[in-house]
Design a protein around this motif. Structure first.
Motif, PDB file in Angstrom:
ATOM      1  N   GLY A 189       0.758  -1.237  -0.090  1.00  0.00           N
ATOM      2  CA  GLY A 189      -0.125  -0.035  -0.084  1.00  0.00           C
ATOM      3  C   GLY A 189       0.882   1.236  -0.151  1.00  0.00           C
ATOM      4  N   GLN A 190       2.064   1.222  -0.086  1.00  0.00           N
ATOM      5  CA  GLN A 190       3.142   2.155  -0.084  1.00  0.00           C
ATOM      6  C   GLN A 190       3.891   2.065  -1.256  1.00  0.00           C
ATOM      7  OE1 GLN A 190       2.842   4.597   2.324  1.00  0.00           O
ATOM      8  NE2 GLN A 190       1.321   3.267   3.187  1.00  0.00           N
ATOM      9  N   THR A 191       4.709   3.026  -1.739  1.00  0.00           N
ATOM     10  CA  THR A 191       5.517   3.229  -2.969  1.00  0.00           C
ATOM     11  C   THR A 191       6.629   2.330  -2.754  1.00  0.00           C
ATOM     12  OG1 THR A 191       6.849   4.920  -2.157  1.00  0.00           O
ATOM     13  CG2 THR A 191       4.889   5.449  -3.697  1.00  0.00           C
ATOM     14  N   ALA A 192       6.893   1.662  -1.570  1.00  0.00           N
ATOM     15  CA  ALA A 192       8.028   0.689  -1.380  1.00  0.00           C
ATOM     16  C   ALA A 192       7.463  -0.802  -0.777  1.00  0.00           C
ATOM     17  CB  ALA A 192       9.376   1.110  -0.438  1.00  0.00           C
ATOM     18  N   ALA A 193       8.283  -1.741  -1.197  1.00  0.00           N
ATOM     19  CA  ALA A 193       7.750  -3.056  -0.526  1.00  0.00           C
ATOM     20  C   ALA A 193       9.050  -4.171  -0.649  1.00  0.00           C
ATOM     21  CB  ALA A 193       6.733  -3.804  -1.332  1.00  0.00           C
ATOM     22  N   ASN A 194       8.936  -4.841   0.371  1.00  0.00           N
ATOM     23  CA  ASN A 194      10.184  -5.800   0.388  1.00  0.00           C
ATOM     24  C   ASN A 194       9.893  -7.208   0.709  1.00  0.00           C
ATOM     25  OD1 ASN A 194      10.651  -6.222   3.515  1.00  0.00           O
ATOM     26  ND2 ASN A 194      10.777  -3.912   3.015  1.00  0.00           N
ATOM     27  N   ALA A 195      10.893  -8.131   0.612  1.00  0.00           N
ATOM     28  CA  ALA A 195      10.520  -9.648   0.884  1.00  0.00           C
ATOM     29  C   ALA A 195      11.926 -10.236   1.214  1.00  0.00           C
ATOM     30  CB  ALA A 195       9.733 -10.361  -0.066  1.00  0.00           C
ATOM     31  N   ASN A 196      11.960 -11.260   2.038  1.00  0.00           N
ATOM     32  CA  ASN A 196      13.240 -12.298   2.267  1.00  0.00           C
ATOM     33  C   ASN A 196      12.953 -13.493   1.611  1.00  0.00           C
ATOM     34  OD1 ASN A 196      14.296 -10.245   3.976  1.00  0.00           O
ATOM     35  ND2 ASN A 196      12.796 -10.976   5.581  1.00  0.00           N
ATOM     36  N   GLU A 221      -1.309   3.112 -11.344  1.00  0.00           N
ATOM     37  CA  GLU A 221      -1.092   3.701 -12.599  1.00  0.00           C
ATOM     38  C   GLU A 221      -0.123   2.998 -13.592  1.00  0.00           C
ATOM     39  OE1 GLU A 221       0.364   7.696 -11.564  1.00  0.00           O
ATOM     40  OE2 GLU A 221      -1.823   8.155 -10.726  1.00  0.00           O
ATOM     41  N   GLY A 222       0.263   2.036 -13.048  1.00  0.00           N
ATOM     42  CA  GLY A 222       1.022   0.900 -13.970  1.00  0.00           C
ATOM     43  C   GLY A 222       2.439   1.087 -13.852  1.00  0.00           C
ATOM     44  N   GLN A 223       2.822   1.809 -12.644  1.00  0.00           N
ATOM     45  CA  GLN A 223       4.262   2.060 -12.485  1.00  0.00           C
ATOM     46  C   GLN A 223       5.008   0.467 -12.281  1.00  0.00           C
ATOM     47  OE1 GLN A 223       2.048   3.806 -11.347  1.00  0.00           O
ATOM     48  NE2 GLN A 223       2.808   5.984 -11.288  1.00  0.00           N
ATOM     49  N   ILE A 224       6.158   0.357 -13.064  1.00  0.00           N
ATOM     50  CA  ILE A 224       7.146  -0.740 -12.609  1.00  0.00           C
ATOM     51  C   ILE A 224       8.147  -0.508 -11.492  1.00  0.00           C
ATOM     52  CG2 ILE A 224       8.691  -2.354 -13.929  1.00  0.00           C
ATOM     53  CD1 ILE A 224       7.290  -1.839 -16.440  1.00  0.00           C
ATOM     54  N   PRO A 225       8.206  -1.254 -10.539  1.00  0.00           N
ATOM     55  CA  PRO A 225       9.029  -0.962  -9.431  1.00  0.00           C
ATOM     56  C   PRO A 225      10.458  -1.148  -9.765  1.00  0.00           C
ATOM     57  CG  PRO A 225       7.709  -2.945  -9.090  1.00  0.00           C
ATOM     58  CD  PRO A 225       7.222  -2.447 -10.278  1.00  0.00           C
ATOM     59  N   ALA A 226      11.254  -0.410  -9.217  1.00  0.00           N
ATOM     60  CA  ALA A 226      12.643  -0.650  -9.245  1.00  0.00           C
ATOM     61  C   ALA A 226      13.023  -1.650  -8.483  1.00  0.00           C
ATOM     62  CB  ALA A 226      13.618   0.678  -8.965  1.00  0.00           C
ATOM     63  N   ASN A 242      10.471  -0.444  -5.355  1.00  0.00           N
ATOM     64  CA  ASN A 242      10.035   0.933  -5.111  1.00  0.00           C
ATOM     65  C   ASN A 242       9.664   1.362  -6.344  1.00  0.00           C
ATOM     66  OD1 ASN A 242       9.734   3.747  -4.568  1.00  0.00           O
ATOM     67  ND2 ASN A 242      11.099   3.193  -2.578  1.00  0.00           N
ATOM     68  N   THR A 243       8.467   2.144  -6.341  1.00  0.00           N
ATOM     69  CA  THR A 243       8.146   2.700  -7.748  1.00  0.00           C
ATOM     70  C   THR A 243       8.524   4.129  -8.014  1.00  0.00           C
ATOM     71  OG1 THR A 243       6.097   3.567  -6.535  1.00  0.00           O
ATOM     72  CG2 THR A 243       5.772   1.585  -7.544  1.00  0.00           C
ATOM     73  N   ASP A 244       9.486   4.489  -6.982  1.00  0.00           N
ATOM     74  CA  ASP A 244      10.100   5.892  -6.920  1.00  0.00           C
ATOM     75  C   ASP A 244       9.189   6.984  -7.523  1.00  0.00           C
ATOM     76  OD1 ASP A 244      12.663   4.638  -6.664  1.00  0.00           O
ATOM     77  OD2 ASP A 244      12.928   3.999  -8.577  1.00  0.00           O
ATOM     78  N   ASP A 245       8.004   6.961  -7.226  1.00  0.00           N
ATOM     79  CA  ASP A 245       7.039   7.953  -7.281  1.00  0.00           C
ATOM     80  C   ASP A 245       6.318   8.265  -6.005  1.00  0.00           C
ATOM     81  OD1 ASP A 245       5.125  10.017  -8.124  1.00  0.00           O
ATOM     82  OD2 ASP A 245       4.897   8.646 -10.278  1.00  0.00           O
ATOM     83  N   TYR A 246       6.844   9.332  -5.255  1.00  0.00           N
ATOM     84  CA  TYR A 246       6.190   9.628  -3.977  1.00  0.00           C
ATOM     85  C   TYR A 246       5.044  10.586  -3.934  1.00  0.00           C
ATOM     86  CZ  TYR A 246      10.389   7.138  -2.304  1.00  0.00           C
ATOM     87  OH  TYR A 246      11.439   6.443  -2.148  1.00  0.00           O
ATOM     88  N   THR A 247       4.918  11.146  -5.085  1.00  0.00           N
ATOM     89  CA  THR A 247       3.809  12.132  -4.962  1.00  0.00           C
ATOM     90  C   THR A 247       2.515  11.731  -5.448  1.00  0.00           C
ATOM     91  OG1 THR A 247       4.543  13.027  -7.272  1.00  0.00           O
ATOM     92  CG2 THR A 247       5.649  13.948  -5.690  1.00  0.00           C
ATOM     93  N   THR A 254       0.008  -1.729  -4.668  1.00  0.00           N
ATOM     94  CA  THR A 254      -1.379  -2.384  -4.079  1.00  0.00           C
ATOM     95  C   THR A 254      -1.575  -3.734  -4.544  1.00  0.00           C
ATOM     96  OG1 THR A 254      -2.455  -1.422  -5.980  1.00  0.00           O
ATOM     97  CG2 THR A 254      -2.384  -0.145  -4.115  1.00  0.00           C
ATOM     98  N   ASN A 255      -0.851  -4.248  -5.244  1.00  0.00           N
ATOM     99  CA  ASN A 255      -0.835  -5.763  -5.919  1.00  0.00           C
ATOM    100  C   ASN A 255       0.491  -6.313  -5.307  1.00  0.00           C
ATOM    101  OD1 ASN A 255      -3.595  -6.005  -6.932  1.00  0.00           O
ATOM    102  ND2 ASN A 255      -2.366  -4.426  -8.320  1.00  0.00           N
ATOM    103  N   ALA A 256       0.655  -7.729  -5.110  1.00  0.00           N
ATOM    104  CA  ALA A 256       1.798  -8.424  -4.950  1.00  0.00           C
ATOM    105  C   ALA A 256       2.677  -8.415  -6.154  1.00  0.00           C
ATOM    106  CB  ALA A 256       1.332 -10.026  -4.467  1.00  0.00           C
ATOM    107  N   VAL A 257       3.824  -8.598  -5.948  1.00  0.00           N
ATOM    108  CA  VAL A 257       4.896  -8.421  -7.198  1.00  0.00           C
ATOM    109  C   VAL A 257       5.443  -9.854  -7.295  1.00  0.00           C
ATOM    110  CG1 VAL A 257       6.821  -7.216  -8.264  1.00  0.00           C
ATOM    111  CG2 VAL A 257       5.204  -6.080  -6.831  1.00  0.00           C
TER     112      VAL A 257
END
Length: 270
Positions: A189-196, A221-226, A242-247, A254-257
């Motif tokens: 639900g944020q612009t960043a996410a992580n997993a181990n 909006e279809g951003q592809i995360p770095a 991270n989608t690198d778009d904080y604005t 909002t979906n699993a990657v």
């Protein structure tokens, strides 16, 4: 210069009128270009002198053999002492060849440098008698026979399993090791996410890890995360996206990657 026959003892020499053999005539011998008598010899070793004058027999041939050394001047006389012919600067008609160098050298062989003969130290293959299955070698100076010790047998060690590949040789416990798998970063639900991720088989050292995300529908909006791979260790790694778009709210994950990963390193096998 080597000894040579100054005149041919088989030749018949003619008298002054060339009407018959110069029977009873003679040859006188001198140093070339002079009137200084020079001896000729009965043998090629020049040890038996025939003096500086040789008589001709009834057939007009030399009565004795005629060896010499160096250069000669020869005069032919008839039986009455009349000069018939003379020839100066008589020398061997062929080269005396290359002189063998002296003194002789023990263990050396006769060779040449393209111009002169010379002695070279020769290396000879030692007697192979009783040296079965040995190979020719050297100790830095001499040739010798040594035991033929074959190199150790090296067999390949390759193991292919589910999601992994191992390759090496039997004599080395360190193997090249690759394993791969899949994972998923949960929606944050944020612009960043992580997993181990934990490796199914731990590496001996920290491997190189490559991560490839498999979806571009992670944000409204279809951003592809770095993607960044962090915290690599022999047992696993972490992946940060991270989608690198904080604005923009539409860039939130909002979906699993889902992603695939490949890890490349080494594995020690006892």
């Amino acid at each position: 210069m080597a000894a040579f026959r100054v005149l041919d003892p088989f030749q018949t020499f003619l008298n002054q009128n060339s009407t018959g053999p110069a029977a009873g005539g003679r040859f006188d011998f001198f140093e070339a270009g002079t009137t200084t008598p020079k001896a000729v010899y009965a043998n090629p070793g020049l040890s038996v002198s025939n003096g500086a004058s040789i008589e001709l027999d009834a057939a007009g041939r030399l009565s004795v053999d005629c060896w010499g050394d160096g250069s000669y001047r020869a005069r032919q006389y008839d039986a009455d002492g009349t000069l018939i012919k003379e020839l100066d600067d008589i020398q061997p008609t062929t080269s005396g060849g290359l002189a063998i160098p002296t003194p002789l050298e023990a263990g050396a062989v006769l060779s040449n440098d393209g111009s002169i003969l010379q002695w070279l130290i020769g290396l000879f293959v030692p007697d192979p008698s009783g040296q079965t299955n040995k190979v020719l070698s050297n100790d830095g100076t001499l040739l010798l026979w040594k035991e033929d010790v074959p190199p150790p047998v090296v067999t390949p060690d390759i193991v292919v399993a589910a999601n992994s590949f191992r390759a090496g040789v039997s004599s080395n416990t360190s193997k090249f090791f690759v394993q791969w798998g899949a994972g998923s970063v949960a929606a944050s639900g944020q612009t960043a996410a992580n997993a181990n991720v934990s490796f199914p088989t731990a590496f001996t050292d920290t491997p190189t890890v490559i991560v490839v995300p498999k979806s571009f529908t992670v944000a409204a909006e279809g951003q592809i995360p770095a993607v960044a791979v962090v915290n690599q260790s022999p047992t696993g790694f972490s992946v940060a996206m991270n989608t690198d778009d904080y604005t923009r709210n539409g860039s939130r994950i909002t979906n699993a990657v889902p992603f695939d990963w490949v890890a490349i390193g080494h594995l020690t096998v006892a």
